[in-house]
Design a protein around this motif. Structure first.
Motif, PDB file in Angstrom:
ATOM      1  N   GLU A 127     131.952 -62.615 -43.272  1.00  0.00           N
ATOM      2  CA  GLU A 127     131.849 -63.141 -41.772  1.00  0.00           C
ATOM      3  C   GLU A 127     130.858 -63.770 -41.295  1.00  0.00           C
ATOM      4  OE1 GLU A 127     134.705 -59.493 -42.663  1.00  0.00           O
ATOM      5  OE2 GLU A 127     132.274 -59.527 -42.507  1.00  0.00           O
ATOM      6  N   LEU A 128     129.937 -63.122 -40.710  1.00  0.00           N
ATOM      7  CA  LEU A 128     128.775 -63.234 -40.255  1.00  0.00           C
ATOM      8  C   LEU A 128     128.176 -64.729 -40.629  1.00  0.00           C
ATOM      9  CD1 LEU A 128     125.870 -62.692 -38.348  1.00  0.00           C
ATOM     10  CD2 LEU A 128     124.681 -61.953 -39.963  1.00  0.00           C
ATOM     11  N   LEU A 129     128.283 -64.980 -42.475  1.00  0.00           N
ATOM     12  CA  LEU A 129     127.659 -66.406 -42.381  1.00  0.00           C
ATOM     13  C   LEU A 129     128.548 -67.156 -42.474  1.00  0.00           C
ATOM     14  CD1 LEU A 129     126.231 -64.950 -45.553  1.00  0.00           C
ATOM     15  CD2 LEU A 129     125.071 -65.341 -43.796  1.00  0.00           C
ATOM     16  N   GLU A 130     129.534 -67.193 -41.874  1.00  0.00           N
ATOM     17  CA  GLU A 130     130.522 -67.986 -41.916  1.00  0.00           C
ATOM     18  C   GLU A 130     130.870 -68.290 -39.921  1.00  0.00           C
ATOM     19  OE1 GLU A 130     133.033 -70.006 -43.625  1.00  0.00           O
ATOM     20  OE2 GLU A 130     131.933 -69.137 -45.796  1.00  0.00           O
ATOM     21  N   LEU A 131     129.643 -67.859 -38.910  1.00  0.00           N
ATOM     22  CA  LEU A 131     130.158 -68.173 -38.242  1.00  0.00           C
ATOM     23  C   LEU A 131     128.792 -69.434 -37.474  1.00  0.00           C
ATOM     24  CD1 LEU A 131     129.847 -64.890 -36.494  1.00  0.00           C
ATOM     25  CD2 LEU A 131     131.703 -65.890 -36.984  1.00  0.00           C
ATOM     26  N   GLN A 132     128.810 -70.345 -38.880  1.00  0.00           N
ATOM     27  CA  GLN A 132     128.065 -71.279 -37.959  1.00  0.00           C
ATOM     28  C   GLN A 132     128.581 -72.936 -38.407  1.00  0.00           C
ATOM     29  OE1 GLN A 132     126.139 -68.851 -40.316  1.00  0.00           O
ATOM     30  NE2 GLN A 132     125.787 -68.145 -37.758  1.00  0.00           N
ATOM     31  N   ASN A 133     129.564 -72.829 -37.286  1.00  0.00           N
ATOM     32  CA  ASN A 133     129.935 -74.715 -36.870  1.00  0.00           C
ATOM     33  C   ASN A 133     129.408 -75.557 -36.439  1.00  0.00           C
ATOM     34  OD1 ASN A 133     132.287 -72.409 -37.773  1.00  0.00           O
ATOM     35  ND2 ASN A 133     133.074 -72.008 -36.038  1.00  0.00           N
ATOM     36  N   ILE A 134     129.520 -76.133 -37.322  1.00  0.00           N
ATOM     37  CA  ILE A 134     127.987 -77.697 -37.119  1.00  0.00           C
ATOM     38  C   ILE A 134     129.396 -78.301 -36.473  1.00  0.00           C
ATOM     39  CG2 ILE A 134     126.991 -79.686 -37.941  1.00  0.00           C
ATOM     40  CD1 ILE A 134     125.379 -77.175 -38.583  1.00  0.00           C
TER      41      ILE A 134
ATOM     42  N   HIS B 188     120.993 -81.955 -39.879  1.00  0.00           N
ATOM     43  CA  HIS B 188     119.885 -80.925 -40.498  1.00  0.00           C
ATOM     44  C   HIS B 188     119.821 -79.676 -39.962  1.00  0.00           C
ATOM     45  CE1 HIS B 188     117.082 -78.690 -42.775  1.00  0.00           C
ATOM     46  NE2 HIS B 188     116.713 -78.731 -41.992  1.00  0.00           N
ATOM     47  N   ASP B 189     118.926 -80.048 -38.642  1.00  0.00           N
ATOM     48  CA  ASP B 189     118.470 -79.021 -37.579  1.00  0.00           C
ATOM     49  C   ASP B 189     119.596 -78.557 -36.257  1.00  0.00           C
ATOM     50  OD1 ASP B 189     116.211 -81.333 -37.930  1.00  0.00           O
ATOM     51  OD2 ASP B 189     115.589 -79.866 -37.478  1.00  0.00           O
ATOM     52  N   GLU B 190     121.110 -78.837 -36.595  1.00  0.00           N
ATOM     53  CA  GLU B 190     121.617 -78.461 -36.015  1.00  0.00           C
ATOM     54  C   GLU B 190     122.105 -77.029 -36.524  1.00  0.00           C
ATOM     55  OE1 GLU B 190     126.428 -78.553 -34.309  1.00  0.00           O
ATOM     56  OE2 GLU B 190     125.806 -80.080 -35.400  1.00  0.00           O
ATOM     57  N   MET B 191     121.331 -76.604 -38.140  1.00  0.00           N
ATOM     58  CA  MET B 191     121.960 -74.726 -38.159  1.00  0.00           C
ATOM     59  C   MET B 191     121.237 -74.428 -37.624  1.00  0.00           C
ATOM     60  SD  MET B 191     123.861 -73.005 -40.157  1.00  0.00           S
ATOM     61  CE  MET B 191     124.313 -74.102 -41.623  1.00  0.00           C
ATOM     62  N   LEU B 192     119.874 -74.755 -38.103  1.00  0.00           N
ATOM     63  CA  LEU B 192     118.585 -73.979 -36.674  1.00  0.00           C
ATOM     64  C   LEU B 192     119.080 -73.579 -35.025  1.00  0.00           C
ATOM     65  CD1 LEU B 192     115.817 -72.485 -36.400  1.00  0.00           C
ATOM     66  CD2 LEU B 192     115.507 -74.921 -36.299  1.00  0.00           C
TER      67      LEU B 192
ATOM     68  N   ILE C 246     119.764 -70.087 -33.831  1.00  0.00           N
ATOM     69  CA  ILE C 246     118.105 -69.450 -33.480  1.00  0.00           C
ATOM     70  C   ILE C 246     119.168 -68.395 -32.093  1.00  0.00           C
ATOM     71  CG2 ILE C 246     117.226 -69.965 -31.336  1.00  0.00           C
ATOM     72  CD1 ILE C 246     115.532 -69.650 -33.969  1.00  0.00           C
ATOM     73  N   HIS C 247     120.500 -69.755 -31.709  1.00  0.00           N
ATOM     74  CA  HIS C 247     121.019 -68.878 -30.399  1.00  0.00           C
ATOM     75  C   HIS C 247     121.819 -67.854 -30.659  1.00  0.00           C
ATOM     76  CE1 HIS C 247     119.733 -72.722 -28.513  1.00  0.00           C
ATOM     77  NE2 HIS C 247     119.115 -71.793 -27.258  1.00  0.00           N
ATOM     78  N   GLN C 248     122.606 -67.442 -31.311  1.00  0.00           N
ATOM     79  CA  GLN C 248     123.256 -66.282 -32.255  1.00  0.00           C
ATOM     80  C   GLN C 248     122.655 -65.728 -32.538  1.00  0.00           C
ATOM     81  OE1 GLN C 248     125.269 -67.390 -35.605  1.00  0.00           O
ATOM     82  NE2 GLN C 248     127.331 -68.270 -34.489  1.00  0.00           N
ATOM     83  N   THR C 249     121.447 -65.932 -32.909  1.00  0.00           N
ATOM     84  CA  THR C 249     120.082 -64.164 -32.842  1.00  0.00           C
ATOM     85  C   THR C 249     119.718 -63.583 -31.566  1.00  0.00           C
ATOM     86  OG1 THR C 249     119.507 -65.320 -34.968  1.00  0.00           O
ATOM     87  CG2 THR C 249     118.077 -63.265 -34.262  1.00  0.00           C
ATOM     88  N   TYR C 250     119.426 -65.452 -30.466  1.00  0.00           N
ATOM     89  CA  TYR C 250     119.218 -64.405 -29.229  1.00  0.00           C
ATOM     90  C   TYR C 250     120.203 -63.635 -28.552  1.00  0.00           C
ATOM     91  CZ  TYR C 250     115.521 -67.537 -28.546  1.00  0.00           C
ATOM     92  OH  TYR C 250     113.571 -68.115 -28.527  1.00  0.00           O
ATOM     93  N   GLU C 251     121.493 -64.087 -28.719  1.00  0.00           N
ATOM     94  CA  GLU C 251     122.785 -63.880 -28.656  1.00  0.00           C
ATOM     95  C   GLU C 251     122.897 -61.795 -29.017  1.00  0.00           C
ATOM     96  OE1 GLU C 251     125.138 -63.654 -26.051  1.00  0.00           O
ATOM     97  OE2 GLU C 251     123.701 -66.416 -25.247  1.00  0.00           O
ATOM     98  N   LEU C 252     122.272 -61.614 -29.549  1.00  0.00           N
ATOM     99  CA  LEU C 252     122.316 -60.908 -30.312  1.00  0.00           C
ATOM    100  C   LEU C 252     121.483 -59.817 -30.039  1.00  0.00           C
ATOM    101  CD1 LEU C 252     123.143 -61.009 -34.512  1.00  0.00           C
ATOM    102  CD2 LEU C 252     124.490 -60.157 -32.769  1.00  0.00           C
ATOM    103  N   TRP C 253     120.032 -60.130 -29.088  1.00  0.00           N
ATOM    104  CA  TRP C 253     119.497 -59.528 -29.538  1.00  0.00           C
ATOM    105  C   TRP C 253     119.763 -59.288 -27.775  1.00  0.00           C
ATOM    106  CZ3 TRP C 253     116.927 -56.631 -31.730  1.00  0.00           C
ATOM    107  CH2 TRP C 253     115.704 -57.699 -33.107  1.00  0.00           C
ATOM    108  N   PHE C 254     120.047 -60.447 -26.954  1.00  0.00           N
ATOM    109  CA  PHE C 254     120.682 -59.761 -25.490  1.00  0.00           C
ATOM    110  C   PHE C 254     121.545 -57.862 -25.495  1.00  0.00           C
ATOM    111  CE2 PHE C 254     119.895 -64.815 -24.590  1.00  0.00           C
ATOM    112  CZ  PHE C 254     119.382 -64.622 -23.907  1.00  0.00           C
ATOM    113  N   LYS C 255     122.874 -58.642 -26.671  1.00  0.00           N
ATOM    114  CA  LYS C 255     123.853 -57.405 -26.990  1.00  0.00           C
ATOM    115  C   LYS C 255     123.144 -55.941 -27.118  1.00  0.00           C
ATOM    116  CE  LYS C 255     127.347 -55.506 -29.388  1.00  0.00           C
ATOM    117  NZ  LYS C 255     128.474 -55.942 -30.178  1.00  0.00           N
ATOM    118  N   GLN C 256     121.488 -55.840 -26.969  1.00  0.00           N
ATOM    119  CA  GLN C 256     121.263 -54.856 -28.017  1.00  0.00           C
ATOM    120  C   GLN C 256     120.310 -54.702 -26.523  1.00  0.00           C
ATOM    121  OE1 GLN C 256     120.978 -52.940 -30.857  1.00  0.00           O
ATOM    122  NE2 GLN C 256     119.381 -51.671 -29.593  1.00  0.00           N
TER     123      GLN C 256
END
Length: 260
Positions: free
Chosen positions: A13-20, A27-31, A35-45
């Motif tokens: 499910e996690l790897l399906e959450l990157q919707n270009i 190419h760089d939209e994936m990065l 990055i921003h999804q990862t930030y949101e996970l860190w904000f949650k923590q």
């Protein structure tokens, strides 16, 4: 079903959450998304740890609070380090898909606003940004009713027998409360006679400095990427972010530096 690494962490499910959004796919939209999804996970923590930190402080648990704050500081360092990855993307590469983002903007991050609220910051525009999403307005208003980190630290000092005052919430824009001469006197006493509480004071200063470092790296990253362009969410972009720099969260801890 047997518990495995994949289904425990919801990897599929996690790897399906990157919707270009870009067409053709850039190419760089994936990065940018990861990055921003990862930030949101860190904000949650961060919020998870800040909730525990406030409980530790209210209960007067010095070492529990110190351990929790050290974890928070390490997360902040990790968040700052991730800016280096985002800065591998050039302005031209970002511009290749920026137009597909419509009005989506980091300015709209509810979780980061929650972090700011627990730090004691208030601003009416925070609620206005989400006026068409009442579930977020309710969530932010609930956070505003909760005790801030500084209020909890003042409660901690009271638990330790000090005559600290819980600051009054006077301000609607910026930091909720004004510096307190009375609490500064208490803090000077703490720094001189109470090593454990003084250690917590220094960890709070580290946190304040870490938040300023995160803001600085963020604004410089945005500046080198889009210059002075208007932000995708309609904000003034770099101009707005610059205004947030050097906003001290715990001014009393900074004011006493010249008296120590």
């Amino acid at each position: 079903m047997k518990l495995t690494y994949s289904n425990y962490l919801k990897i599929d499910e996690l790897l399906e959450l990157q919707n270009i959004q870009s067409e053709p796919e850039e190419h760089d939209e994936m990065l940018f998304i990861i990055i921003h999804q990862t930030y949101e996970l860190w904000f949650k923590q961060l919020l998870h740890e800040m909730d525990k930190l406030r409980d530790d402080l209210i209960e007067g648990t010095t070492w529990g609070a110190a351990k929790t704050m050290k974890r928070i500081l390490t997360i902040l360092k990790t968040m700052v380090g991730q800016v280096d990855i985002l800065e591998t993307m050039t302005p031209l590469e970002f511009e290749s898909f920026r137009g597909f983002l419509d009005e989506a903007s980091g300015f709209q991050s509810v979780q980061f606003r929650e972090v700011e609220i627990l730090c004691g910051h208030r601003s009416p525009h925070v609620l206005k940004v989400h006026e068409h999403q009442p579930q977020y307005v309710d969530r932010l208003q609930e956070r505003m009713e909760e005790p801030t980190l500084w209020e909890c630290f003042c409660m901690f000092l009271q638990q330790q027998g000090y005559d600290a005052e819980i600051p009054e919430r006077n301000n609607e824009h910026g930091l909720l409360y004004d510096p307190s001469d009375h609490n500064q006197e208490i803090l000077l006493e703490v720094m001189n006679i109470d090593q454990e509480a003084a250690m917590l004071c220094e960890l709070f200063v580290d946190f304040d400095e870490g938040m300023q470092e995160w803001r600085y790296r963020h604004v410089k990253m945005v500046e080198r990427t889009i210059g002075n362009k208007i932000g995708t969410g309609g904000s003034s972009g770099v101009e707005y972010l610059r205004k947030t720099l050097h906003n001290r969260i715990f001014p009393d801890l900074w004011e006493i530096r010249s008296e120590i």
